[in-house]
Write a protein that holds these residues in place. Structure first.
Motif, mmCIF file in Angstrom:
data_model
loop_
_atom_site.group_PDB
_atom_site.id
_atom_site.type_symbol
_atom_site.label_atom_id
_atom_site.label_comp_id
_atom_site.label_asym_id
_atom_site.label_seq_id
_atom_site.Cartn_x
_atom_site.Cartn_y
_atom_site.Cartn_z
ATOM 1 N N MET A 244 9.304 33.155 39.245
ATOM 2 C CA MET A 244 8.566 32.559 40.338
ATOM 3 C C MET A 244 8.560 33.494 41.531
ATOM 4 O O MET A 244 9.533 34.182 41.781
ATOM 5 C CB MET A 244 9.241 31.255 40.728
ATOM 6 N N ASN B 137 2.927 25.032 45.035
ATOM 7 C CA ASN B 137 2.987 25.842 43.822
ATOM 8 C C ASN B 137 2.088 25.195 42.787
ATOM 9 O O ASN B 137 2.336 24.054 42.363
ATOM 10 C CB ASN B 137 4.425 25.905 43.275
ATOM 11 N N CYS C 165 12.439 22.665 45.354
ATOM 12 C CA CYS C 165 11.874 23.742 44.542
ATOM 13 C C CYS C 165 12.984 24.725 44.183
ATOM 14 O O CYS C 165 13.894 24.965 44.973
ATOM 15 C CB CYS C 165 10.754 24.463 45.289
ATOM 16 N N VAL C 166 12.884 25.320 43.022
ATOM 17 C CA VAL C 166 13.872 26.299 42.554
ATOM 18 C C VAL C 166 13.936 27.513 43.489
ATOM 19 O O VAL C 166 14.926 28.222 43.548
ATOM 20 C CB VAL C 166 13.561 26.705 41.086
ATOM 21 N N GLY D 192 11.429 21.362 41.145
ATOM 22 C CA GLY D 192 10.021 20.955 41.170
ATOM 23 C C GLY D 192 9.197 21.416 39.986
ATOM 24 O O GLY D 192 8.237 20.748 39.613
ATOM 25 N N PHE D 193 9.576 22.534 39.370
ATOM 26 C CA PHE D 193 8.725 23.053 38.283
ATOM 27 C C PHE D 193 8.691 22.150 37.065
ATOM 28 O O PHE D 193 7.811 22.276 36.221
ATOM 29 C CB PHE D 193 9.098 24.504 37.929
HETATM 30 MO MO LIG Z 1 9.075 25.062 42.322
#
Ligand SMILES: [Mo]
Ligand SMILES: Nc1nc2c(c(=O)[nH]1)N[C@H]1C(S)=C(S)[C@@H](COP(=O)(O)O)O[C@H]1N2
Length: 306
Positions: free
Chosen positions: A1, A73, A130-131, A223-224
Motif C-alpha cells: 500500500m 483508498n 487503515c493499515v 480497512g482493506f
Molecule cells: Mo487501508
C-alpha cells in the motif's frame, strides 16, 4: 500500500461533527415520538428510507464528511487519496446486482432496492483503522451481513466467505493489484453482529468513492478487509487468497485484525493518527472492539495468524 504523510487534511475539516451530532439528536428525539423500539433518525429522498440508531455505535465524534469522502483508498479509481473522489464517473452504481452464491442452498441475486428492504437499515458509527496508520470515525448506514447470509441458507461445508469487487479494465486502474479486488472472512467473522454491509454514510446513499452501492465494513480489522462496490459474495470451503495476500503475503495477512502488538514489516502499528486530530493516539487491540470479538480468536497465535 502506498504511504502518504497524513498531514494533508485541513484543520477546517474537523468542525462539522458537532453539527452532525446536533442533527442526529434532533432526529432521534423526533423518532422517539413516532416509534418506541426502533429509532428512525432520518430518511432521505434518494430512497434509503427509515434508519434506526444502533446501540453498537461508538459515541466518539464522527470524522468530517468531507474527509470521509475525499481521503479514500479505492485503487480501482486511482492510488492517491484524492483520486477516488475525482474518478467517480468511472463506476456506475445503478443498476447493480449482488450475487450470493457458492456453498448455499438458495443462491440468488439481489438488486440494491431489494437489499435495502431486506432488513431495517441501521446507522452504525464505527471506528475505522487503515493499515497505513490513520483512522476515522464513520457513521455507516447498513445492515448485518448475517441477515443476508441467512437468506441464502449456507451449507455445512461453507467455512469462509469471499467478497468480489466490481472491476472494469476498460475504465479502471490497471496493474497494482491482481483485479478484481478480492477479500474474505471466516464464516463466523462474517456472521458476527458487528460485520456490516454498508449502503450509506452520514444518513445518505453511499458515495461512489466509499464503495457504492454496497461495501463491506469490519470495524475490528484493518480497512482493506472491507471490499468496496461488491458484485459477488461466495461461500467457500477453503480460505480465499485475497488480493492483498497475493500482492504481499508477508505484509498483509488473511485475518488483518487491528493489533498494536503486531507491526507491519515496514512500520509500527502501535499508534494511529485520527484524521482531524493533531496528536497521535494509541491503537487499541481489535480497534477497541476486543470485548465483542476477542473470543473469535481464542487459542490462536495472533502473530502467526496476522
Ligand atoms: Mo487501508
Ligand atoms: N475494491 C476496493 N475496496 C477497498 C479498497 C480498494 O482499493 N479497492 N481499499 C481498502 C482500504 S485499504 C481501505 S482503508 C478502505 C477505505 O474505505 P473508505 O475510503 O470508505 O474510508 O477501503 C478498502 N476497500
Amino acid at each position: 500500500m502506498l504511504i502518504r504523510r497524513p498531514d494533508d487534511i485541513l484543520p477546517s475539516e474537523i468542525t462539522d461533527p458537532a453539527v452532525y451530532h446536533a442533527r442526529r439528536r434532533f432526529m432521534a428525539q423526533a423518532g422517539t415520538l413516532a416509534l418506541a423500539s426502533a429509532l428512525p433518525i432520518t430518511s432521505n429522498a434518494a430512497g434509503l428510507g427509515p434508519i434506526a440508531a444502533s446501540p453498537l455505535s461508538t459515541t466518539e465524534p464522527p470524522t468530517s464528511r468531507r474527509a470521509v469522502t475525499t481521503y479514500n483508498n479505492f485503487y480501482e479509481l486511482g492510488t492517491d487519496k484524492a483520486d477516488p473522489a475525482e474518478n467517480t464517473f468511472r463506476l456506475k452504481p445503478t443498476p447493480w446486482t449482488l450475487r450470493v452464491e457458492g456453498l448455499v442452498n438458495k443462491p440468488r441475486s439481489f438488486g440494491i432496492e431489494e437489499l435495502i428492504k431486506l432488513v431495517p437499515l441501521e446507522e452504525r458509527i464505527y471506528r475505522m483503522r487503515c493499515v497505513e496508520g490513520w483512522s476515522m470515525v464513520i457513521p455507516w448506514v447498513g445492515f448485518p451481513l448475517a441477515a443476508l447470509l441467512k437468506q441464502v441458507d449456507p451449507q455445512g461445508s461453507a467455512k469462509y466467505v469471499e467478497f468480489v469487487s466490481h472491476y472494469d479494465k476498460a475504465t479502471m486502474t490497471r496493474g497494482v493489484l491482481d483485479w478484481p479486488y478480492l477479500e474474505g472472512l471466516r464464516l463466523d467473522e462474517a456472521r458476527h453482529p458487528l460485520t456490516l454491509l454498508a449502503v450509506g454514510l452520514f444518513g445518505e446513499v453511499l458515495p461512489v468513492q466509499n464503495g457504492a452501492p454496497v461495501r463491506l465494513v469490519v470495524p475490528w480489522k484493518y480497512g482493506f478487509k472491507g471490499g468496496k462496490s461488491i458484485v459477488a459474495i461466495r461461500l467457500v470451503e477453503k480460505q480465499p487468497l485475497t488480493a492483498w495476500m497475493k500482492a504481499g503475503p508477508s505484509e498483509y495477512g488473511f485475518y488483518a485484525n487491528v493489533n498494536p502488538e503486531v507491526d507491519h514489516p515496514r512500520w509500527s502499528q502501535a499508534t494511529e493518527r485520527r484524521i482531524g486530530e493533531f496528536t497521535k493516539r494509541k491503537t487499541l487491540m481489535f480497534n477497541g472492539y476486543a470485548d465483542q470479538v476477542a473470543s473469535l480468536y481464542s487459542g490462536m497465535d495472533l502473530r502467526r495468524f496476522f
